[in-house]
Motif scaffolding. Structure first.
Motif, PDB file in Angstrom:
ATOM      1  N   GLU A 139      11.142   1.138   3.208  1.00  0.00           N
ATOM      2  CA  GLU A 139      10.810   1.149   1.778  1.00  0.00           C
ATOM      3  C   GLU A 139      10.365  -0.218   1.270  1.00  0.00           C
ATOM      4  N   GLN A 140       9.508  -0.167   0.270  1.00  0.00           N
ATOM      5  CA  GLN A 140       9.066  -1.360  -0.449  1.00  0.00           C
ATOM      6  C   GLN A 140       9.128  -1.053  -1.941  1.00  0.00           C
ATOM      7  N   PRO A 141       9.298  -2.064  -2.780  1.00  0.00           N
ATOM      8  CA  PRO A 141       9.387  -1.837  -4.230  1.00  0.00           C
ATOM      9  C   PRO A 141       8.163  -1.096  -4.777  1.00  0.00           C
ATOM     10  N   GLY A 142       8.420  -0.252  -5.761  1.00  0.00           N
ATOM     11  CA  GLY A 142       7.342   0.465  -6.434  1.00  0.00           C
ATOM     12  C   GLY A 142       6.612   1.472  -5.566  1.00  0.00           C
ATOM     13  N   GLY A 143       7.225   1.876  -4.467  1.00  0.00           N
ATOM     14  CA  GLY A 143       6.606   2.865  -3.588  1.00  0.00           C
ATOM     15  C   GLY A 143       5.450   2.329  -2.757  1.00  0.00           C
ATOM     16  N   GLN A 144       5.351   1.009  -2.631  1.00  0.00           N
ATOM     17  CA  GLN A 144       4.226   0.413  -1.916  1.00  0.00           C
ATOM     18  C   GLN A 144       4.168   0.793  -0.439  1.00  0.00           C
ATOM     19  N   HIS A 145       5.303   1.202   0.136  1.00  0.00           N
ATOM     20  CA  HIS A 145       5.311   1.614   1.539  1.00  0.00           C
ATOM     21  C   HIS A 145       4.422   2.837   1.776  1.00  0.00           C
ATOM     22  N   HIS A 146       4.142   3.590   0.727  1.00  0.00           N
ATOM     23  CA  HIS A 146       3.268   4.762   0.861  1.00  0.00           C
ATOM     24  C   HIS A 146       1.788   4.380   0.930  1.00  0.00           C
ATOM     25  N   TYR A 147       1.488   3.136   0.658  1.00  0.00           N
ATOM     26  CA  TYR A 147       0.085   2.711   0.609  1.00  0.00           C
ATOM     27  C   TYR A 147      -0.317   1.817   1.777  1.00  0.00           C
ATOM     28  N   LYS A 148       0.618   1.532   2.673  1.00  0.00           N
ATOM     29  CA  LYS A 148       0.258   0.772   3.872  1.00  0.00           C
ATOM     30  C   LYS A 148      -0.665   1.644   4.717  1.00  0.00           C
ATOM     31  N   GLN A 149      -1.721   1.069   5.191  1.00  0.00           N
ATOM     32  CA  GLN A 149      -2.746   1.836   5.908  1.00  0.00           C
ATOM     33  C   GLN A 149      -2.505   1.849   7.416  1.00  0.00           C
ATOM     34  N   MET A 150      -2.940   2.929   8.034  1.00  0.00           N
ATOM     35  CA  MET A 150      -2.943   3.047   9.490  1.00  0.00           C
ATOM     36  C   MET A 150      -4.087   3.987   9.861  1.00  0.00           C
ATOM     37  N   ASP A 151      -4.940   3.528  10.713  1.00  0.00           N
ATOM     38  CA  ASP A 151      -6.067   4.312  11.216  1.00  0.00           C
ATOM     39  C   ASP A 151      -5.534   5.525  11.991  1.00  0.00           C
ATOM     40  N   ILE A 152      -6.232   6.640  11.911  1.00  0.00           N
ATOM     41  CA  ILE A 152      -5.821   7.880  12.589  1.00  0.00           C
ATOM     42  C   ILE A 152      -5.642   7.663  14.088  1.00  0.00           C
ATOM     43  N   GLU A 153      -6.581   6.975  14.707  1.00  0.00           N
ATOM     44  CA  GLU A 153      -6.478   6.738  16.157  1.00  0.00           C
ATOM     45  C   GLU A 153      -5.291   5.842  16.493  1.00  0.00           C
ATOM     46  N   ASP A 154      -5.024   4.838  15.665  1.00  0.00           N
ATOM     47  CA  ASP A 154      -3.840   3.994  15.866  1.00  0.00           C
ATOM     48  C   ASP A 154      -2.573   4.833  15.715  1.00  0.00           C
TER      49      ASP A 154
END
Length: 178
Positions: A139-154
């Protein structure tokens, strides 16, 4: 050999649709945390990683005046309820054992109690506790963990690697106990 793997789950169109909302990176990271916690706490690693991977599949978007409103979302959040149903339906469609699908769905339901007027913290099973702790670890404040990016292939690469770790752990554990 598990009948339903994390990669099977990830590649399903339902998972693709809903994990894009809640964050693929968060789902993968939480599944890795759950694996480690499950091993440490002698909890079933297959169920723990699947529940952690799917724990936010019930997320939905909450906009006010065309802009994401995190506070309003938190006030009306029922993602764990929606997620438990989606996870159960998805797992059954993929051929998961019905009892296992139910346990995973309950862990999704109880990974948070933010939607309840009381706490379930002291009532969780070990599996449910592992999933809740794994979620908290990312978790990160303000729900920022939902916005961390990851490429589909990764994501596929990391999920395949975790599937391999689970298989190896299960095989080693079977040799020791069998």
């Amino acid at each position: 050999m598990r009948k339903v793997t994390l990669l099977n789950i990830f590649e399903h169109r339902i998972t693709q649709k809903y994990l894009r909302r809640s964050g693929i990176n968060h789902a993968v990271s939480t599944a890795y945390h759950a694996f480690r916690l499950a091993v440490e706490n002698r909890v079933e690693v297959d169920m723990a990683t699947k529940a952690a991977f799917l724990h936010d599949i019930g997320h939905y978007e909450w906009y006010r005046d065309g802009k994401w409103d995190y506070d309003e979302y938190r006030k009306h959040d029922i993602h764990a309820i929606k997620g438990a149903e989606r996870a159960h339906k998805l797992l059954i469609r993929l051929g998961e054992n019905r009892k296992v699908a139910k346990e995973i769905s309950l862990a999704v339901l109880l990974h948070t109690d933010s939607y309840l007027p009381f706490s379930v913290e002291s009532s969780r099973t070990p599996l449910q506790e592992v999933v809740a702790k794994a979620d908290e670890m990312d978790e990160q404040p303000g729900g920022q963990h939902h916005y961390k990016q990851m490429d589909i292939e990764d994501a596929k690469h990391h999920i395949k690697r975790l599937d391999d770790k689970i298989e190896q752990y299960l095989e080693e554990n079977e040799r020791v106990t069998g």
